[in-house]
Design an enzyme around this catalytic site. Structure first.
Site, short mmCIF file in Angstrom:
data_model
loop_
_atom_site.label_atom_id
_atom_site.label_comp_id
_atom_site.label_asym_id
_atom_site.label_seq_id
_atom_site.Cartn_x
_atom_site.Cartn_y
_atom_site.Cartn_z
N LYS A 32 0.84 -1.21 0.00
CA LYS A 32 0.00 0.00 0.00
C LYS A 32 0.87 1.26 0.00
O LYS A 32 0.64 2.19 -0.78
CB LYS A 32 -0.90 -0.01 1.25
CG LYS A 32 -1.55 1.33 1.57
CD LYS A 32 -2.47 1.25 2.77
CE LYS A 32 -1.80 1.41 4.10
NZ LYS A 32 -1.37 2.78 4.43
N ASN A 33 1.87 1.27 0.88
CA ASN A 33 2.61 2.50 1.08
C ASN A 33 3.61 2.80 -0.03
O ASN A 33 4.23 3.86 -0.03
CB ASN A 33 3.28 2.51 2.46
CG ASN A 33 2.21 2.63 3.55
OD1 ASN A 33 1.06 2.95 3.25
ND2 ASN A 33 2.58 2.34 4.78
N ASP A 75 -5.29 8.16 10.00
CA ASP A 75 -5.44 7.19 11.07
C ASP A 75 -5.65 7.86 12.42
O ASP A 75 -5.30 9.01 12.63
CB ASP A 75 -4.20 6.31 11.14
CG ASP A 75 -4.11 5.42 9.92
OD1 ASP A 75 -4.99 4.56 9.79
OD2 ASP A 75 -3.19 5.61 9.12
N ARG A 89 -4.64 9.98 4.74
CA ARG A 89 -3.53 10.89 4.94
C ARG A 89 -2.50 10.87 3.81
O ARG A 89 -1.83 11.87 3.55
CB ARG A 89 -2.85 10.49 6.25
CG ARG A 89 -1.67 11.30 6.54
CD ARG A 89 -0.90 10.82 7.72
NE ARG A 89 0.43 11.39 7.65
CZ ARG A 89 0.73 12.61 8.06
NH1 ARG A 89 -0.19 13.36 8.60
NH2 ARG A 89 1.95 13.07 7.93
N ASP A 125 4.37 -0.01 12.15
CA ASP A 125 3.13 -0.70 11.74
C ASP A 125 3.08 -2.14 12.25
O ASP A 125 2.03 -2.76 12.26
CB ASP A 125 3.01 -0.68 10.22
CG ASP A 125 3.02 0.73 9.68
OD1 ASP A 125 1.99 1.40 9.76
OD2 ASP A 125 4.10 1.18 9.24
N1 EPU Z 1 6.53 13.81 11.37
C1 EPU Z 1 6.62 15.13 11.76
N2 EPU Z 1 6.54 16.08 10.79
C2 EPU Z 1 6.40 15.79 9.47
C3 EPU Z 1 6.29 14.44 9.08
C4 EPU Z 1 6.37 13.47 10.06
O1 EPU Z 1 6.77 15.42 12.93
O2 EPU Z 1 6.35 16.73 8.65
C5 EPU Z 1 6.61 12.76 12.39
C6 EPU Z 1 5.32 11.97 12.49
O3 EPU Z 1 4.38 12.61 13.30
C7 EPU Z 1 5.79 10.67 13.07
C8 EPU Z 1 7.17 10.49 12.42
O4 EPU Z 1 7.57 11.79 11.99
O5 EPU Z 1 5.95 10.79 14.44
C9 EPU Z 1 7.20 9.53 11.24
O6 EPU Z 1 6.26 9.92 10.25
P1 EPU Z 1 6.47 9.62 8.70
O7 EPU Z 1 6.39 10.91 7.98
O8 EPU Z 1 7.67 8.77 8.52
O9 EPU Z 1 5.19 8.76 8.38
P2 EPU Z 1 4.14 8.93 7.23
O10 EPU Z 1 4.83 9.19 5.94
O11 EPU Z 1 3.09 9.87 7.66
C10 EPU Z 1 4.19 6.40 6.56
C11 EPU Z 1 3.19 5.30 6.41
C12 EPU Z 1 2.70 4.82 7.77
C13 EPU Z 1 3.91 4.38 8.59
C14 EPU Z 1 4.93 5.52 8.67
C15 EPU Z 1 6.21 5.14 9.39
C16 EPU Z 1 2.11 5.83 4.35
C17 EPU Z 1 0.85 6.22 3.66
N3 EPU Z 1 2.05 5.76 5.66
O12 EPU Z 1 3.51 7.48 7.20
O13 EPU Z 1 1.89 3.69 7.53
O14 EPU Z 1 3.47 4.03 9.88
O15 EPU Z 1 5.29 5.95 7.34
O16 EPU Z 1 6.83 4.09 8.74
O17 EPU Z 1 3.11 5.55 3.72
C18 EPU Z 1 -0.11 2.41 7.61
O18 EPU Z 1 0.27 1.84 6.60
O19 EPU Z 1 -1.10 2.03 8.26
C19 EPU Z 1 0.62 3.57 8.10
C20 EPU Z 1 0.14 4.38 9.00
#
Ligand code: EPU
Length: 453
Positions: free
Chosen positions: A45-46, A142, A118, A333
Protein backbone atom coordinates in the site's frame (compact mmCIF):
# COMPACT_ATOMS: atom_id res chain seq x y z
CA UNK A 1 -26.91 2.15 4.67
CA UNK A 2 -23.80 0.10 4.09
CA UNK A 3 -23.67 -2.41 1.31
CA UNK A 4 -22.57 -6.00 1.66
CA UNK A 5 -18.82 -6.42 1.99
CA UNK A 6 -16.98 -8.03 -0.88
CA UNK A 7 -14.32 -10.09 0.86
CA UNK A 8 -13.25 -13.29 -0.75
CA UNK A 9 -13.60 -12.40 -4.37
CA UNK A 10 -11.32 -9.37 -4.33
CA UNK A 11 -12.54 -5.80 -4.59
CA UNK A 12 -14.14 -3.83 -7.33
CA UNK A 13 -12.23 -1.92 -9.97
CA UNK A 14 -10.47 1.31 -9.09
CA UNK A 15 -13.33 3.02 -10.93
CA UNK A 16 -15.74 1.96 -8.18
CA UNK A 17 -14.60 3.58 -4.94
CA UNK A 18 -15.81 1.74 -1.88
CA UNK A 19 -14.47 3.85 0.96
CA UNK A 20 -17.80 4.66 2.59
CA UNK A 21 -19.25 1.18 2.26
CA UNK A 22 -19.78 -1.30 5.04
CA UNK A 23 -19.17 1.17 7.85
CA UNK A 24 -20.51 -1.35 10.31
CA UNK A 25 -18.64 -4.32 8.93
CA UNK A 26 -17.48 -6.81 11.53
CA UNK A 27 -14.87 -9.54 11.63
CA UNK A 28 -15.77 -12.55 13.76
CA UNK A 29 -12.88 -14.79 14.77
CA UNK A 30 -12.37 -17.79 17.05
CA UNK A 31 -9.33 -19.82 17.98
CA UNK A 32 -9.04 -23.11 16.14
CA UNK A 33 -6.49 -25.47 14.72
CA UNK A 34 -2.88 -24.50 13.85
CA UNK A 35 -2.45 -22.57 10.57
CA UNK A 36 -1.24 -24.44 7.55
CA UNK A 37 -0.71 -23.71 3.85
CA UNK A 38 0.40 -20.74 1.83
CA UNK A 39 -0.85 -17.23 1.30
CA UNK A 40 0.30 -14.58 -1.21
CA UNK A 41 0.99 -10.94 -0.35
CA UNK A 42 0.08 -8.20 -2.83
CA UNK A 43 2.02 -5.00 -3.54
CA UNK A 44 2.69 -2.59 -0.68
CA UNK A 45 0.00 0.00 0.00
CA UNK A 46 2.61 2.50 1.08
CA UNK A 47 4.46 2.21 -2.20
CA UNK A 48 1.42 1.89 -4.48
CA UNK A 49 -0.08 5.19 -3.29
CA UNK A 50 3.16 7.11 -3.81
CA UNK A 51 3.74 5.67 -7.28
CA UNK A 52 0.23 6.75 -8.23
CA UNK A 53 1.08 10.27 -7.03
CA UNK A 54 4.37 10.23 -8.96
CA UNK A 55 2.57 9.59 -12.26
CA UNK A 56 1.40 13.22 -12.09
CA UNK A 57 4.95 14.29 -12.94
CA UNK A 58 4.58 13.47 -16.63
CA UNK A 59 1.90 13.12 -19.26
CA UNK A 60 1.35 9.64 -20.68
CA UNK A 61 0.05 6.12 -20.04
CA UNK A 62 1.34 4.20 -17.05
CA UNK A 63 0.81 0.58 -16.07
CA UNK A 64 1.33 -0.29 -12.42
CA UNK A 65 1.24 -4.02 -11.70
CA UNK A 66 1.05 -5.94 -8.42
CA UNK A 67 -1.23 -3.15 -7.15
CA UNK A 68 -3.17 -4.11 -4.02
CA UNK A 69 -6.98 -4.13 -4.41
CA UNK A 70 -7.60 -2.00 -1.34
CA UNK A 71 -9.75 0.99 -0.46
CA UNK A 72 -6.82 3.43 -0.16
CA UNK A 73 -5.84 2.72 -3.77
CA UNK A 74 -9.45 3.45 -4.78
CA UNK A 75 -9.25 6.72 -2.86
CA UNK A 76 -6.00 7.73 -4.51
CA UNK A 77 -7.60 6.85 -7.87
CA UNK A 78 -10.45 9.24 -6.99
CA UNK A 79 -7.90 11.96 -6.24
CA UNK A 80 -6.08 11.40 -9.53
CA UNK A 81 -9.40 11.63 -11.37
CA UNK A 82 -10.20 14.88 -9.55
CA UNK A 83 -6.91 16.22 -10.87
CA UNK A 84 -7.81 15.19 -14.44
CA UNK A 85 -6.40 11.68 -14.95
CA UNK A 86 -8.15 8.52 -16.03
CA UNK A 87 -7.55 5.49 -13.78
CA UNK A 88 -8.80 1.98 -14.55
CA UNK A 89 -8.06 -1.55 -13.40
CA UNK A 90 -7.06 -3.89 -16.21
CA UNK A 91 -10.20 -6.04 -16.62
CA UNK A 92 -8.03 -9.05 -17.51
CA UNK A 93 -5.72 -8.61 -14.50
CA UNK A 94 -7.27 -6.55 -11.73
CA UNK A 95 -3.94 -6.33 -9.92
CA UNK A 96 -2.80 -3.94 -12.67
CA UNK A 97 -3.78 -0.30 -12.86
CA UNK A 98 -3.67 1.85 -15.98
CA UNK A 99 -3.29 5.56 -15.38
CA UNK A 100 -3.54 8.11 -18.19
CA UNK A 101 -2.14 11.48 -17.23
CA UNK A 102 -3.21 14.31 -19.54
CA UNK A 103 -1.12 17.21 -20.83
CA UNK A 104 -2.80 19.55 -18.35
CA UNK A 105 -3.78 18.67 -14.80
CA UNK A 106 -5.60 20.69 -12.14
CA UNK A 107 -3.20 20.73 -9.17
CA UNK A 108 -5.84 20.74 -6.45
CA UNK A 109 -6.52 17.81 -4.09
CA UNK A 110 -10.00 18.50 -2.66
CA UNK A 111 -10.85 18.11 1.01
CA UNK A 112 -13.75 15.70 0.54
CA UNK A 113 -11.31 13.03 -0.69
CA UNK A 114 -8.19 14.09 1.22
CA UNK A 115 -9.93 13.93 4.61
CA UNK A 116 -10.46 10.23 4.07
CA UNK A 117 -6.79 9.30 3.98
CA UNK A 118 -3.53 10.89 4.94
CA UNK A 119 -1.31 9.63 2.11
CA UNK A 120 -2.88 12.30 -0.12
CA UNK A 121 -0.28 14.78 1.17
CA UNK A 122 2.25 13.18 -1.22
CA UNK A 123 0.43 14.82 -4.13
CA UNK A 124 1.95 18.11 -3.05
CA UNK A 125 5.48 17.46 -4.37
CA UNK A 126 4.59 16.10 -7.84
CA UNK A 127 1.80 18.65 -8.47
CA UNK A 128 4.07 21.52 -7.48
CA UNK A 129 6.85 20.15 -9.67
CA UNK A 130 4.57 19.76 -12.68
CA UNK A 131 2.42 22.90 -12.41
CA UNK A 132 4.43 25.37 -10.33
CA UNK A 133 1.57 25.42 -7.84
CA UNK A 134 -0.42 22.95 -5.77
CA UNK A 135 -3.22 22.97 -3.22
CA UNK A 136 -3.76 19.98 -0.96
CA UNK A 137 -6.27 20.02 1.86
CA UNK A 138 -4.62 19.21 5.20
CA UNK A 139 -4.89 15.45 5.58
CA UNK A 140 -6.96 13.38 7.97
CA UNK A 141 -6.10 9.70 8.36
CA UNK A 142 -5.44 7.19 11.07
CA UNK A 143 -6.57 7.54 14.61
CA UNK A 144 -3.25 7.38 16.40
CA UNK A 145 -2.23 10.86 17.45
CA UNK A 146 -1.02 14.00 15.70
CA UNK A 147 0.41 13.65 12.19
CA UNK A 148 2.18 16.94 11.43
CA UNK A 149 3.49 17.91 7.96
CA UNK A 150 6.02 20.56 9.04
CA UNK A 151 8.98 18.68 7.52
CA UNK A 152 7.22 18.49 4.14
CA UNK A 153 6.52 22.23 4.27
CA UNK A 154 10.01 23.22 5.42
CA UNK A 155 11.75 21.00 2.85
CA UNK A 156 9.69 22.35 -0.05
CA UNK A 157 10.41 25.90 1.11
CA UNK A 158 14.13 25.04 1.03
CA UNK A 159 13.66 24.09 -2.64
CA UNK A 160 12.35 27.62 -3.21
CA UNK A 161 8.62 27.09 -2.85
CA UNK A 162 6.33 29.44 -1.03
CA UNK A 163 4.16 27.27 1.21
CA UNK A 164 1.23 28.59 3.25
CA UNK A 165 -1.38 26.83 5.30
CA UNK A 166 -4.63 28.72 4.75
CA UNK A 167 -8.30 27.80 5.14
CA UNK A 168 -7.38 24.18 5.92
CA UNK A 169 -5.27 23.83 2.77
CA UNK A 170 -1.55 23.59 2.14
CA UNK A 171 -0.92 25.99 -0.74
CA UNK A 172 2.46 25.79 -2.45
CA UNK A 173 3.81 27.76 -5.37
CA UNK A 174 7.18 28.05 -7.11
CA UNK A 175 7.68 29.42 -10.61
CA UNK A 176 10.99 27.50 -10.56
CA UNK A 177 12.09 25.00 -7.92
CA UNK A 178 15.81 25.16 -7.18
CA UNK A 179 18.03 22.29 -6.04
CA UNK A 180 19.23 22.59 -2.43
CA UNK A 181 20.57 20.55 0.47
CA UNK A 182 17.76 19.54 2.79
CA UNK A 183 18.48 17.91 6.14
CA UNK A 184 15.46 16.15 7.58
CA UNK A 185 15.08 16.37 11.34
CA UNK A 186 13.78 12.81 11.30
CA UNK A 187 13.76 10.29 8.41
CA UNK A 188 10.10 10.92 7.61
CA UNK A 189 8.73 8.62 4.92
CA UNK A 190 6.21 11.13 3.55
CA UNK A 191 8.56 14.13 3.65
CA UNK A 192 11.30 12.17 1.85
CA UNK A 193 8.79 11.18 -0.84
CA UNK A 194 7.42 14.69 -1.36
CA UNK A 195 10.92 16.16 -1.59
CA UNK A 196 12.12 13.45 -3.99
CA UNK A 197 9.22 14.09 -6.34
CA UNK A 198 9.63 17.88 -6.18
CA UNK A 199 13.41 17.67 -6.62
CA UNK A 200 13.25 15.85 -9.96
CA UNK A 201 11.91 19.09 -11.48
CA UNK A 202 14.15 21.45 -9.53
CA UNK A 203 16.97 23.19 -11.33
CA UNK A 204 20.27 21.65 -10.23
CA UNK A 205 21.26 19.22 -7.51
CA UNK A 206 19.17 18.42 -4.45
CA UNK A 207 20.66 16.44 -1.60
CA UNK A 208 18.25 14.96 0.95
CA UNK A 209 20.12 14.09 4.12
CA UNK A 210 18.67 11.79 6.79
CA UNK A 211 16.24 10.51 4.16
CA UNK A 212 13.94 7.60 5.01
CA UNK A 213 15.22 4.26 3.66
CA UNK A 214 12.08 2.12 3.65
CA UNK A 215 11.79 -0.40 0.76
CA UNK A 216 8.81 1.68 -0.44
CA UNK A 217 11.11 4.73 -0.84
CA UNK A 218 13.49 2.58 -2.84
CA UNK A 219 10.55 1.51 -5.01
CA UNK A 220 9.65 5.17 -5.65
CA UNK A 221 13.28 5.96 -6.56
CA UNK A 222 13.28 3.09 -9.08
CA UNK A 223 9.99 4.31 -10.53
CA UNK A 224 11.35 7.86 -10.90
CA UNK A 225 14.49 6.48 -12.54
CA UNK A 226 12.19 4.58 -14.94
CA UNK A 227 10.62 7.95 -15.83
CA UNK A 228 14.05 9.30 -16.64
CA UNK A 229 14.83 11.14 -13.38
CA UNK A 230 18.42 11.17 -12.15
CA UNK A 231 18.32 9.85 -8.61
CA UNK A 232 21.33 8.33 -6.86
CA UNK A 233 22.03 7.03 -3.39
CA UNK A 234 18.97 4.78 -3.72
CA UNK A 235 18.50 2.82 -0.49
CA UNK A 236 20.90 5.08 1.44
CA UNK A 237 20.12 7.89 3.87
CA UNK A 238 21.54 10.54 1.54
CA UNK A 239 19.61 10.84 -1.72
CA UNK A 240 21.00 12.93 -4.55
CA UNK A 241 18.66 14.17 -7.27
CA UNK A 242 19.95 16.00 -10.31
CA UNK A 243 16.93 17.92 -11.50
CA UNK A 244 16.64 19.29 -15.00
CA UNK A 245 14.56 22.32 -14.00
CA UNK A 246 11.43 20.94 -15.68
CA UNK A 247 9.23 17.85 -15.82
CA UNK A 248 9.17 18.05 -19.64
CA UNK A 249 11.98 15.52 -20.00
CA UNK A 250 10.26 12.85 -17.90
CA UNK A 251 8.14 10.15 -19.51
CA UNK A 252 5.54 7.58 -18.43
CA UNK A 253 6.66 4.07 -17.50
CA UNK A 254 5.50 0.63 -16.31
CA UNK A 255 6.36 -0.71 -12.86
CA UNK A 256 5.62 -3.63 -10.53
CA UNK A 257 5.00 -2.61 -6.91
CA UNK A 258 7.25 -4.03 -4.18
CA UNK A 259 5.52 -6.66 -1.94
CA UNK A 260 3.81 -5.50 1.25
CA UNK A 261 6.07 -6.29 4.21
CA UNK A 262 3.46 -5.20 6.75
CA UNK A 263 0.83 -7.55 5.36
CA UNK A 264 3.48 -10.30 5.39
CA UNK A 265 4.23 -9.46 9.04
CA UNK A 266 0.51 -9.74 9.82
CA UNK A 267 0.41 -13.34 8.57
CA UNK A 268 3.58 -14.20 10.50
CA UNK A 269 1.97 -12.77 13.64
CA UNK A 270 -1.19 -14.80 13.02
CA UNK A 271 1.00 -17.87 12.85
CA UNK A 272 2.81 -16.82 16.04
CA UNK A 273 -0.51 -16.72 17.89
CA UNK A 274 -2.19 -19.74 16.30
CA UNK A 275 0.96 -21.92 15.77
CA UNK A 276 1.51 -24.11 12.69
CA UNK A 277 3.53 -23.78 9.48
CA UNK A 278 2.91 -21.44 6.54
CA UNK A 279 4.54 -19.98 3.44
CA UNK A 280 4.01 -16.26 2.89
CA UNK A 281 4.44 -16.15 -0.88
CA UNK A 282 6.05 -13.08 -2.37
CA UNK A 283 7.27 -11.76 1.01
CA UNK A 284 10.81 -10.39 0.94
CA UNK A 285 12.94 -11.65 3.85
CA UNK A 286 15.53 -8.95 3.08
CA UNK A 287 12.88 -6.27 3.74
CA UNK A 288 11.99 -7.69 7.16
CA UNK A 289 15.25 -8.96 8.60
CA UNK A 290 15.07 -7.38 12.05
CA UNK A 291 11.46 -8.41 12.52
CA UNK A 292 12.32 -11.98 11.45
CA UNK A 293 15.23 -11.99 13.93
CA UNK A 294 12.83 -10.92 16.68
CA UNK A 295 10.32 -13.62 15.76
CA UNK A 296 13.14 -16.17 15.83
CA UNK A 297 14.06 -15.00 19.32
CA UNK A 298 10.42 -15.63 20.26
CA UNK A 299 10.76 -19.26 19.19
CA UNK A 300 9.58 -19.21 15.57
CA UNK A 301 11.58 -20.68 12.69
CA UNK A 302 11.73 -18.17 9.85
CA UNK A 303 13.32 -19.06 6.51
CA UNK A 304 13.77 -16.73 3.56
CA UNK A 305 13.14 -18.70 0.36
CA UNK A 306 13.15 -17.57 -3.28
CA UNK A 307 9.34 -17.73 -3.38
CA UNK A 308 8.70 -16.05 -0.01
CA UNK A 309 9.06 -16.56 3.73
CA UNK A 310 8.42 -19.96 5.29
CA UNK A 311 7.64 -19.93 9.00
CA UNK A 312 6.94 -22.42 11.74
CA UNK A 313 5.57 -21.45 15.15
CA UNK A 314 5.42 -23.54 18.34
CA UNK A 315 2.33 -23.75 20.53
CA UNK A 316 3.50 -20.86 22.70
CA UNK A 317 6.03 -18.09 21.99
CA UNK A 318 8.63 -16.67 24.39
CA UNK A 319 8.47 -13.00 25.36
CA UNK A 320 11.05 -10.49 24.11
CA UNK A 321 11.62 -6.73 24.34
CA UNK A 322 11.51 -4.69 21.14
CA UNK A 323 11.44 -1.12 19.80
CA UNK A 324 10.04 0.39 16.63
CA UNK A 325 12.44 2.48 14.56
CA UNK A 326 12.68 3.87 11.04
CA UNK A 327 13.81 1.25 8.48
CA UNK A 328 15.79 -0.98 8.75
CA UNK A 329 14.41 -1.04 12.31
CA UNK A 330 11.17 -2.85 13.14
CA UNK A 331 8.32 -0.89 11.55
CA UNK A 332 5.88 0.97 13.77
CA UNK A 333 3.13 -0.70 11.74
CA UNK A 334 4.26 -4.06 13.14
CA UNK A 335 3.93 -2.95 16.73
CA UNK A 336 0.27 -3.92 17.22
CA UNK A 337 1.20 -7.42 16.01
CA UNK A 338 4.14 -7.70 18.39
CA UNK A 339 2.04 -6.55 21.34
CA UNK A 340 -0.62 -9.07 20.35
CA UNK A 341 1.88 -11.93 20.11
CA UNK A 342 3.36 -10.99 23.49
CA UNK A 343 -0.12 -10.95 25.03
CA UNK A 344 -0.20 -14.76 24.91
CA UNK A 345 3.55 -15.46 25.05
CA UNK A 346 5.35 -16.88 28.05
CA UNK A 347 6.92 -14.15 30.22
CA UNK A 348 7.04 -10.35 30.09
CA UNK A 349 8.03 -8.19 27.11
CA UNK A 350 8.42 -4.43 26.75
CA UNK A 351 7.53 -2.77 23.45
CA UNK A 352 8.80 0.76 22.88
CA UNK A 353 7.23 3.01 20.24
CA UNK A 354 9.59 5.59 18.76
CA UNK A 355 7.52 6.96 15.86
CA UNK A 356 3.93 7.67 16.80
CA UNK A 357 3.56 8.35 20.53
CA UNK A 358 -0.23 7.97 20.51
CA UNK A 359 -0.28 4.61 18.80
CA UNK A 360 -1.52 2.47 21.69
CA UNK A 361 -5.32 2.76 21.43
CA UNK A 362 -5.77 -0.87 20.42
CA UNK A 363 -4.23 -1.81 23.77
CA UNK A 364 -7.50 -0.94 25.52
CA UNK A 365 -9.24 -3.35 23.16
CA UNK A 366 -6.71 -6.10 23.88
CA UNK A 367 -7.25 -5.51 27.61
CA UNK A 368 -10.95 -6.12 27.05
CA UNK A 369 -9.84 -9.53 25.79
CA UNK A 370 -8.00 -10.24 29.03
CA UNK A 371 -4.52 -9.10 27.96
CA UNK A 372 -2.26 -7.92 30.79
CA UNK A 373 -0.71 -4.74 29.31
CA UNK A 374 0.49 -1.64 31.11
CA UNK A 375 1.40 1.44 29.08
CA UNK A 376 3.68 4.20 30.29
CA UNK A 377 4.40 7.02 27.81
CA UNK A 378 5.72 5.24 24.73
CA UNK A 379 6.32 1.88 26.39
CA UNK A 380 3.97 -1.07 26.73
CA UNK A 381 4.75 -3.74 29.29
CA UNK A 382 3.06 -6.96 28.20
CA UNK A 383 2.73 -9.88 30.61
CA UNK A 384 1.68 -12.95 28.62
CA UNK A 385 -1.47 -14.80 29.70
CA UNK A 386 -2.27 -18.43 28.88
CA UNK A 387 -5.25 -17.53 26.76
CA UNK A 388 -7.14 -14.38 25.81
CA UNK A 389 -10.87 -14.24 26.16
CA UNK A 390 -12.95 -13.41 23.07
CA UNK A 391 -14.88 -10.13 23.37
CA UNK A 392 -16.55 -7.41 21.30
CA UNK A 393 -13.78 -4.94 20.33
CA UNK A 394 -13.35 -2.00 17.96
CA UNK A 395 -10.78 -1.40 15.19
CA UNK A 396 -9.46 2.18 15.39
CA UNK A 397 -7.19 1.93 12.35
CA UNK A 398 -5.95 -0.52 9.73
CA UNK A 399 -3.24 -2.24 11.75
CA UNK A 400 -5.22 -2.21 15.00
CA UNK A 401 -8.07 -4.00 13.21
CA UNK A 402 -5.72 -6.62 11.79
CA UNK A 403 -4.02 -7.09 15.18
CA UNK A 404 -7.37 -7.70 16.87
CA UNK A 405 -8.16 -10.36 14.26
CA UNK A 406 -4.81 -11.97 15.09
CA UNK A 407 -5.59 -11.74 18.83
CA UNK A 408 -8.90 -13.49 18.25
CA UNK A 409 -6.98 -16.53 16.98
CA UNK A 410 -5.60 -16.95 20.50
CA UNK A 411 -8.81 -16.30 22.44
CA UNK A 412 -11.37 -18.54 24.08
CA UNK A 413 -14.77 -17.83 22.51
CA UNK A 414 -15.69 -15.46 19.67
CA UNK A 415 -14.04 -12.06 19.17
CA UNK A 416 -16.26 -9.63 17.27
CA UNK A 417 -14.35 -6.69 15.77
CA UNK A 418 -16.50 -3.72 14.81
CA UNK A 419 -15.47 -0.87 12.48
CA UNK A 420 -13.62 -3.57 10.58
CA UNK A 421 -13.94 -1.56 7.36
CA UNK A 422 -10.65 0.11 8.35
CA UNK A 423 -8.90 -3.16 7.60
CA UNK A 424 -9.94 -3.00 3.94
CA UNK A 425 -7.99 0.25 3.58
CA UNK A 426 -4.80 -1.79 3.72
CA UNK A 427 -5.58 -5.49 3.21
CA UNK A 428 -6.99 -7.06 0.04
CA UNK A 429 -8.49 -10.01 1.80
CA UNK A 430 -7.30 -10.47 5.38
CA UNK A 431 -10.27 -12.60 6.35
CA UNK A 432 -10.20 -14.81 3.25
CA UNK A 433 -6.43 -15.25 3.49
CA UNK A 434 -6.50 -16.31 7.14
CA UNK A 435 -9.47 -18.59 6.47
CA UNK A 436 -7.52 -20.22 3.63
CA UNK A 437 -4.81 -21.08 6.20
CA UNK A 438 -7.44 -22.81 8.32
CA UNK A 439 -8.39 -19.99 10.70
CA UNK A 440 -11.95 -19.77 12.00
CA UNK A 441 -12.70 -16.24 10.79
CA UNK A 442 -15.48 -14.60 8.82
CA UNK A 443 -17.08 -11.27 7.92
CA UNK A 444 -20.29 -10.28 9.71
CA UNK A 445 -22.65 -7.33 9.76
CA UNK A 446 -23.38 -5.16 12.78
CA UNK A 447 -26.99 -4.72 13.96
CA UNK A 448 -27.15 -1.16 12.66
CA UNK A 449 -26.57 -2.55 9.21
CA UNK A 450 -29.75 -4.60 9.12
CA UNK A 451 -32.60 -3.45 6.89
CA UNK A 452 -34.95 -1.07 8.65
CA UNK A 453 -32.48 0.07 11.31
N1 EPU B 1 6.53 13.81 11.37
C1 EPU B 1 6.62 15.13 11.76
N2 EPU B 1 6.54 16.08 10.79
C2 EPU B 1 6.40 15.79 9.47
C3 EPU B 1 6.29 14.44 9.08
C4 EPU B 1 6.37 13.47 10.06
O1 EPU B 1 6.77 15.42 12.93
O2 EPU B 1 6.35 16.73 8.65
C5 EPU B 1 6.61 12.76 12.39
C6 EPU B 1 5.32 11.97 12.49
O3 EPU B 1 4.38 12.61 13.30
C7 EPU B 1 5.79 10.67 13.07
C8 EPU B 1 7.17 10.49 12.42
O4 EPU B 1 7.57 11.79 11.99
O5 EPU B 1 5.95 10.79 14.44
C9 EPU B 1 7.20 9.53 11.24
O6 EPU B 1 6.26 9.92 10.25
P1 EPU B 1 6.47 9.62 8.70
O7 EPU B 1 6.39 10.91 7.98
O8 EPU B 1 7.67 8.77 8.52
O9 EPU B 1 5.19 8.76 8.38
P2 EPU B 1 4.14 8.93 7.23
O10 EPU B 1 4.83 9.19 5.94
O11 EPU B 1 3.09 9.87 7.66
C10 EPU B 1 4.19 6.40 6.56
C11 EPU B 1 3.19 5.30 6.41
C12 EPU B 1 2.70 4.82 7.77
C13 EPU B 1 3.91 4.38 8.59
C14 EPU B 1 4.93 5.52 8.67
C15 EPU B 1 6.21 5.14 9.39
C16 EPU B 1 2.11 5.83 4.35
C17 EPU B 1 0.85 6.22 3.66
N3 EPU B 1 2.05 5.76 5.66
O12 EPU B 1 3.51 7.48 7.20
O13 EPU B 1 1.89 3.69 7.53
O14 EPU B 1 3.47 4.03 9.88
O15 EPU B 1 5.29 5.95 7.34
O16 EPU B 1 6.83 4.09 8.74
O17 EPU B 1 3.11 5.55 3.72
C18 EPU B 1 -0.11 2.41 7.61
O18 EPU B 1 0.27 1.84 6.60
O19 EPU B 1 -1.10 2.03 8.26
C19 EPU B 1 0.62 3.57 8.10
C20 EPU B 1 0.14 4.38 9.00
Amino acid sequence: MATKPSHGSGHGPASEPQAHESVSEQIIVRSGSPLEGSVRVAGAKNSALKLMAATLLAEGAYRLSNMPRIVDVDLMAELLRAVGCSVERDPKDTSALRIDVPARITPVAPYDIVERFRASVVLLGPMLARCGEATVALPGGDDFGPRPVDMHVKGLAELGARVDVVHGNIEASAPQLLGARVVLEFPSVGATENLLMAAVAAKGRTVIDNAAREPEILDLCRFLQGMGARVSGVGASTLVIDGSGTTELLQSTDHAVVPDRIVAATYLAALGVASGEILVEGARYDHMELLCAKLTEMGMIIIGEPEGIRAVAPRRLDSVDCSTLPYPGIATDCKPFLVTMLATASGVGIVTENLFPGRFRYVDELRRMGADIRTDAHHAVVRGVDRLSGAPVRAHDIRAGAALAVAGLGAEGPTVISDAHHVRRGYENLVGDLASLGADIRIGQADSDRPGE
